[in-house]
Motif scaffolding. Structure first.
Motif, PDB file in Angstrom:
ATOM      1  N   ALA A 187      36.909  52.204  31.942  1.00 22.11           N
ATOM      2  CA  ALA A 187      38.125  52.390  31.131  1.00 22.11           C
ATOM      3  C   ALA A 187      39.362  52.670  31.980  1.00 22.11           C
ATOM      4  O   ALA A 187      40.444  52.166  31.684  1.00 22.11           O
ATOM      5  N   GLU A 188      39.194  53.441  33.044  1.00 22.47           N
ATOM      6  CA  GLU A 188      40.350  53.874  33.818  1.00 22.47           C
ATOM      7  C   GLU A 188      40.717  52.938  34.955  1.00 22.47           C
ATOM      8  O   GLU A 188      41.901  52.817  35.290  1.00 22.47           O
ATOM      9  N   GLU A 189      39.732  52.287  35.551  1.00 24.52           N
ATOM     10  CA  GLU A 189      40.018  51.515  36.760  1.00 24.52           C
ATOM     11  C   GLU A 189      39.779  50.017  36.638  1.00 24.52           C
ATOM     12  O   GLU A 189      40.598  49.235  37.110  1.00 24.52           O
ATOM     13  N   LEU A 190      38.678  49.621  36.035  1.00 22.75           N
ATOM     14  CA  LEU A 190      38.323  48.203  36.080  1.00 22.75           C
ATOM     15  C   LEU A 190      38.955  47.387  34.959  1.00 22.75           C
ATOM     16  O   LEU A 190      39.634  46.393  35.224  1.00 22.75           O
ATOM     17  N   GLU A 196      31.458  41.064  37.509  1.00 17.24           N
ATOM     18  CA  GLU A 196      30.068  41.220  37.959  1.00 17.24           C
ATOM     19  C   GLU A 196      30.012  41.872  39.335  1.00 17.24           C
ATOM     20  O   GLU A 196      29.238  42.786  39.575  1.00 17.24           O
ATOM     21  N   GLY A 197      30.848  41.409  40.244  1.00 18.97           N
ATOM     22  CA  GLY A 197      30.875  41.980  41.591  1.00 18.97           C
ATOM     23  C   GLY A 197      31.329  43.429  41.600  1.00 18.97           C
ATOM     24  O   GLY A 197      30.762  44.264  42.298  1.00 18.97           O
ATOM     25  N   GLU A 198      32.350  43.745  40.816  1.00 23.19           N
ATOM     26  CA  GLU A 198      32.866  45.120  40.740  1.00 23.19           C
ATOM     27  C   GLU A 198      31.824  46.062  40.143  1.00 23.19           C
ATOM     28  O   GLU A 198      31.639  47.183  40.617  1.00 23.19           O
ATOM     29  N   VAL A 199      31.162  45.612  39.077  1.00 21.63           N
ATOM     30  CA  VAL A 199      30.132  46.438  38.425  1.00 21.63           C
ATOM     31  C   VAL A 199      28.986  46.699  39.400  1.00 21.63           C
ATOM     32  O   VAL A 199      28.529  47.834  39.549  1.00 21.63           O
ATOM     33  N   GLY A 200      28.524  45.657  40.075  1.00 22.15           N
ATOM     34  CA  GLY A 200      27.460  45.837  41.067  1.00 22.15           C
ATOM     35  C   GLY A 200      27.875  46.784  42.171  1.00 22.15           C
ATOM     36  O   GLY A 200      27.095  47.621  42.610  1.00 22.15           O
ATOM     37  N   GLY A 201      29.118  46.665  42.612  1.00 16.48           N
ATOM     38  CA  GLY A 201      29.639  47.560  43.644  1.00 16.48           C
ATOM     39  C   GLY A 201      29.655  49.006  43.203  1.00 16.48           C
ATOM     40  O   GLY A 201      29.365  49.909  43.984  1.00 16.48           O
TER      41      GLY A 201
END
Length: 153
Positions: A101-104, A115-120
């Motif tokens: 909610a705050e960053e992505l 997908e890459g951000e969530v995995g990270g």
């Protein structure tokens, strides 16, 4: 992300070449993506070459690795213990939702970037990734809440 440290090398000591490369490939992929690869096709060839060079083996030995069998499963358990990865619980899910909610979500990433951000996030937080169904529900719920908040503003 694809460099092995002394503790990583100690983890694979004594394993056959295919097992050493397979375990380190899974380890490095988890660190980069927050999930394990399904098979060799999920790994960038350059990354496999880099890992193989660090281990002193040929990249082609990975073809003999048993990704979905007992060896692959045993190696995944070893990796999770080695990295001290915790199971996703209510507190981790709350932190994940807050981060979404705050960053992505305000950045409105493309599906592939999402997908890459969530995995990270899962890799950085050392939290085991929830199953696909649960993760999809969390993401859809967070997107809906984000959209509602944006529309209210």
């Amino acid at each position: 992300l694809w460099t092995l440290g002394p503790a990583d090398l100690a983890l694979v000591a004594g394993l056959p070449d295919a097992g050493r490369l397979g375990l380190t490939a899974q380890l490095a992929h988890w660190r980069a993506q927050g999930r394990f690869p399904d098979d060799e096709a999920d790994l960038p060839p350059a990354a496999v070459g880099r890992l193989a060079a660090q281990l002193g083996v040929g990249a082609d030995v990975l073809e003999a690795y048993d990704w979905s069998g007992r060896t692959g499963r045993r190696h995944r358990r070893l990796i999770l213990d080695h990295l001290a990865v915790a199971a996703v619980d209510d507190a981790a899910e709350a932190r994940f939702r807050s981060w979404l909610a705050e960053e992505l979500l305000p950045r409105e990433p493309s599906p592939s970037a999402l997908e890459g951000e969530v995995g990270g996030w899962f890799a950085r937080e050392r939290v085991g990734r929830p199953g696909a169904w649960r993760l999809d529900r969390i993401l859809r719920s967070a997107r809906a809440a984000h959209d509602d908040t944006a529309l209210r503003r």
